[in-house]
Design a protein around this motif. Structure first.
Motif, PDB file in Angstrom:
ATOM      1  N   GLY A   1      -9.294 -11.091 -11.689  1.00 40.67           N
ATOM      2  CA  GLY A   1      -9.360 -10.418 -10.414  1.00 40.67           C
ATOM      3  C   GLY A   1      -9.329  -8.913 -10.515  1.00 40.67           C
ATOM      4  N   VAL A   2      -9.947  -8.284  -9.532  1.00 45.54           N
ATOM      5  CA  VAL A   2      -9.993  -6.821  -9.482  1.00 45.54           C
ATOM      6  C   VAL A   2      -9.190  -6.288  -8.305  1.00 45.54           C
ATOM      7  CG1 VAL A   2     -12.242  -6.719 -10.608  1.00 45.54           C
ATOM      8  CG2 VAL A   2     -12.135  -6.847  -8.119  1.00 45.54           C
ATOM      9  N   GLY A   3      -8.523  -7.176  -7.583  1.00 46.03           N
ATOM     10  CA  GLY A   3      -7.731  -6.760  -6.437  1.00 46.03           C
ATOM     11  C   GLY A   3      -6.340  -6.321  -6.848  1.00 46.03           C
ATOM     12  N   HIS A   4      -5.409  -6.401  -5.918  1.00 50.38           N
ATOM     13  CA  HIS A   4      -4.043  -5.969  -6.171  1.00 50.38           C
ATOM     14  C   HIS A   4      -3.077  -6.863  -5.399  1.00 50.38           C
ATOM     15  CE1 HIS A   4      -5.067  -4.045  -2.328  1.00 50.38           C
ATOM     16  NE2 HIS A   4      -3.771  -4.094  -2.071  1.00 50.38           N
ATOM     17  N   VAL A   5      -1.806  -6.788  -5.750  1.00 47.34           N
ATOM     18  CA  VAL A   5      -0.775  -7.560  -5.067  1.00 47.34           C
ATOM     19  C   VAL A   5      -0.002  -6.636  -4.127  1.00 47.34           C
ATOM     20  CG1 VAL A   5       1.347  -8.892  -5.343  1.00 47.34           C
ATOM     21  CG2 VAL A   5      -0.553  -9.242  -6.927  1.00 47.34           C
ATOM     22  N   GLU A   6       0.145  -7.077  -2.899  1.00 48.45           N
ATOM     23  CA  GLU A   6       0.947  -6.335  -1.930  1.00 48.45           C
ATOM     24  C   GLU A   6       1.731  -7.329  -1.087  1.00 48.45           C
ATOM     25  OE1 GLU A   6      -1.285  -5.165   1.970  1.00 48.45           O
ATOM     26  OE2 GLU A   6      -2.614  -4.632   0.300  1.00 48.45           O
ATOM     27  N   GLU A   7       2.718  -6.838  -0.387  1.00 52.67           N
ATOM     28  CA  GLU A   7       3.533  -7.716   0.450  1.00 52.67           C
ATOM     29  C   GLU A   7       3.010  -7.688   1.882  1.00 52.67           C
ATOM     30  OE1 GLU A   7       8.086  -7.546   1.739  1.00 52.67           O
ATOM     31  OE2 GLU A   7       7.839  -8.066  -0.383  1.00 52.67           O
TER      32      GLU A   7
ATOM     33  N   GLY B   1       6.438 -10.318   4.325  1.00 54.73           N
ATOM     34  CA  GLY B   1       7.477 -10.830   3.442  1.00 54.73           C
ATOM     35  C   GLY B   1       6.996 -11.668   2.286  1.00 54.73           C
ATOM     36  N   LEU B   2       5.682 -11.900   2.176  1.00 56.15           N
ATOM     37  CA  LEU B   2       5.135 -12.688   1.079  1.00 56.15           C
ATOM     38  C   LEU B   2       4.255 -11.824   0.189  1.00 56.15           C
ATOM     39  CD1 LEU B   2       3.969 -16.130   2.537  1.00 56.15           C
ATOM     40  CD2 LEU B   2       6.079 -15.599   1.337  1.00 56.15           C
ATOM     41  N   LYS B   3       4.378 -12.024  -1.124  1.00 56.61           N
ATOM     42  CA  LYS B   3       3.425 -11.393  -2.023  1.00 56.61           C
ATOM     43  C   LYS B   3       2.048 -12.006  -1.783  1.00 56.61           C
ATOM     44  CE  LYS B   3       6.508 -10.105  -5.813  1.00 56.61           C
ATOM     45  NZ  LYS B   3       6.798 -10.291  -7.258  1.00 56.61           N
ATOM     46  N   CYS B   4       1.039 -11.159  -1.756  1.00 56.55           N
ATOM     47  CA  CYS B   4      -0.330 -11.629  -1.550  1.00 56.55           C
ATOM     48  C   CYS B   4      -1.267 -10.898  -2.502  1.00 56.55           C
ATOM     49  CB  CYS B   4      -0.795 -11.357  -0.118  1.00 56.55           C
ATOM     50  SG  CYS B   4       0.134 -12.224   1.164  1.00 56.55           S
ATOM     51  N   TYR B   5      -2.187 -11.642  -3.084  1.00 60.51           N
ATOM     52  CA  TYR B   5      -3.275 -11.007  -3.811  1.00 60.51           C
ATOM     53  C   TYR B   5      -4.315 -10.606  -2.783  1.00 60.51           C
ATOM     54  CZ  TYR B   5      -7.270 -10.329  -6.907  1.00 60.51           C
ATOM     55  OH  TYR B   5      -8.359  -9.800  -7.562  1.00 60.51           O
ATOM     56  N   VAL B   6      -4.676  -9.335  -2.769  1.00 60.27           N
ATOM     57  CA  VAL B   6      -5.627  -8.810  -1.783  1.00 60.27           C
ATOM     58  C   VAL B   6      -6.818  -8.218  -2.504  1.00 60.27           C
ATOM     59  CG1 VAL B   6      -5.998  -7.130   0.069  1.00 60.27           C
ATOM     60  CG2 VAL B   6      -3.808  -8.334  -0.105  1.00 60.27           C
ATOM     61  N   SER B   7      -7.993  -8.647  -2.102  1.00 59.70           N
ATOM     62  CA  SER B   7      -9.236  -8.087  -2.612  1.00 59.70           C
ATOM     63  C   SER B   7     -10.103  -7.793  -1.395  1.00 59.70           C
ATOM     64  CB  SER B   7      -9.933  -9.075  -3.545  1.00 59.70           C
ATOM     65  OG  SER B   7     -11.030  -8.480  -4.204  1.00 59.70           O
TER      66      SER B   7
ATOM     67  N   ALA C   1     -11.515 -15.000  -4.713  1.00 56.24           N
ATOM     68  CA  ALA C   1     -11.157 -14.036  -3.661  1.00 56.24           C
ATOM     69  C   ALA C   1     -11.989 -12.759  -3.816  1.00 56.24           C
ATOM     70  CB  ALA C   1      -9.669 -13.717  -3.715  1.00 56.24           C
ATOM     71  N   ASP C   2     -12.216 -12.330  -5.054  1.00 54.04           N
ATOM     72  CA  ASP C   2     -13.060 -11.158  -5.287  1.00 54.04           C
ATOM     73  C   ASP C   2     -14.486 -11.416  -4.806  1.00 54.04           C
ATOM     74  OD1 ASP C   2     -10.876  -9.949  -6.501  1.00 54.04           O
ATOM     75  OD2 ASP C   2     -11.545 -10.411  -8.539  1.00 54.04           O
TER      76      ASP C   2
ATOM     77  N   VAL D   1     -15.334 -13.443  -2.387  1.00 49.22           N
ATOM     78  CA  VAL D   1     -15.266 -13.408  -0.928  1.00 49.22           C
ATOM     79  C   VAL D   1     -15.262 -11.958  -0.441  1.00 49.22           C
ATOM     80  CG1 VAL D   1     -13.812 -13.972   1.066  1.00 49.22           C
ATOM     81  CG2 VAL D   1     -14.144 -15.657  -0.744  1.00 49.22           C
ATOM     82  N   ALA D   2     -14.498 -11.113  -1.119  1.00 49.27           N
ATOM     83  CA  ALA D   2     -14.453  -9.695  -0.756  1.00 49.27           C
ATOM     84  C   ALA D   2     -15.818  -9.043  -0.935  1.00 49.27           C
ATOM     85  CB  ALA D   2     -13.407  -8.975  -1.590  1.00 49.27           C
ATOM     86  N   ALA D   3     -16.506  -9.390  -2.011  1.00 51.20           N
ATOM     87  CA  ALA D   3     -17.826  -8.812  -2.275  1.00 51.20           C
ATOM     88  C   ALA D   3     -18.828  -9.199  -1.200  1.00 51.20           C
ATOM     89  CB  ALA D   3     -18.331  -9.251  -3.648  1.00 51.20           C
ATOM     90  N   ALA D   4     -18.558 -10.320  -0.498  1.00 51.24           N
ATOM     91  CA  ALA D   4     -19.439 -10.759   0.586  1.00 51.24           C
ATOM     92  C   ALA D   4     -19.123 -10.047   1.897  1.00 51.24           C
ATOM     93  CB  ALA D   4     -19.322 -12.269   0.772  1.00 51.24           C
TER      94      ALA D   4
END
Length: 240
Positions: free
Chosen positions: A18-24, A27-33, A60-61, A63-66
């Motif tokens: 993945g090329v995204g990042h993790v953020e909260e 209250g939950l950690k989420c991988y975001v792309s 997820a990456d 999906v983000a690219a779309a």
């Protein structure tokens, strides 16, 4: 109850992807792309192996690219199913991580995404995650479209209660949601013209094929990519 098939071919959680990042988020950690400036979100809800699975993050990456803001929440709070823990088989693990809990935790995440400016939200669930999406899809309050990929725990009552467009992608070899069950889902949806649907059974694949395929197997990769594209086409129709 999900059988052992949902636990076959576990992902290599030691690898990176993945090329995204993790953020909260809520209250939950989420991988975001995220696609730049996207105001349309797609939540990807994992199977029992959790949000760190590299192929799920790479999807997820994609999906983000779309053009979407892709979010993969850690609904297991750092405690995904571990097949090597013989003292905690799937039947025990699931008692601490029922899809109903995922449904409740998904609601504040959706609210946070709306506060971020997301005007439409879709959700796709894999195995365990499909049940969470099925619960979200009982109302148009949460998501505008859903997708189930090799679903677990989804019942006929869930299908009867759907209120938003849903795509169901099943596997030919699946002891959890076998083709006859998926076909029954299709029959129910055919009787609900107010809810658009697409149901497809992929030949020659087994449960988990969209996120736990062998990258060295060209046939497996092709089947997974076809399912990914079907999912994206569905969202492009209803959450664009």
């Amino acid at each position: 109850m999900a059988g052992t098939q949902c636990c076959e071919n576990p992902p290599d959680l030691n690898s990176t992807g993945g090329v995204g990042h993790v953020e909260e988020i809520s209250g939950l950690k989420c991988y975001v792309s995220a696609s730049s400036n996207s105001n349309i979100a797609v939540i990807l809800i994992s199977d029992v192996y959790g949000y760190e699975a590299p192929k799920l993050r790479k999807l997820a990456d994609k999906v983000a690219a779309a053009g979407y803001y892709a979010v993969v929440p850690d609904f297991f709070h750092g405690d995904p199913y571990n097949p090597e823990d013989k003292n905690r088989p799937i039947q025990v693990w699931i008692k601490d991580h029922g899809p109903d809990k995922g449904f409740e935790e998904a609601k504040p995440i959706i609210e946070s995404l709306k506060q971020k400016g997301m005007c439409k939200i879709g959700a796709v669930g894999f195995c365990w995650g499909a049940k969470v999406v099925a619960l979200l899809a009982q109302s148009d309050e949460y998501i505008q479209a859903g997708a189930f990929l090799h679903p677990s725990f989804v019942t006929e009552d869930d299908i009867n209660g759907l209120k938003v467009p849903v795509a169901i992608l099943g596997a030919e070899t699946d002891h959890i949601s076998p083709p006859e069950v998926v076909k029954k889902f299709s029959e129910i949806l055919s009787s609900k013209p107010e809810v658009d649907s697409m149901v497809k059974i992929f030949p020659g694949v087994s449960h988990g094929w969209t996120v736990r395929y062998n990258e060295d197997d060209a046939v497996a990769v092709k089947a997974a990519e076809e399912a990914h594209q079907d999912m994206l086409t569905w969202f492009q129709k209803y959450v664009k």
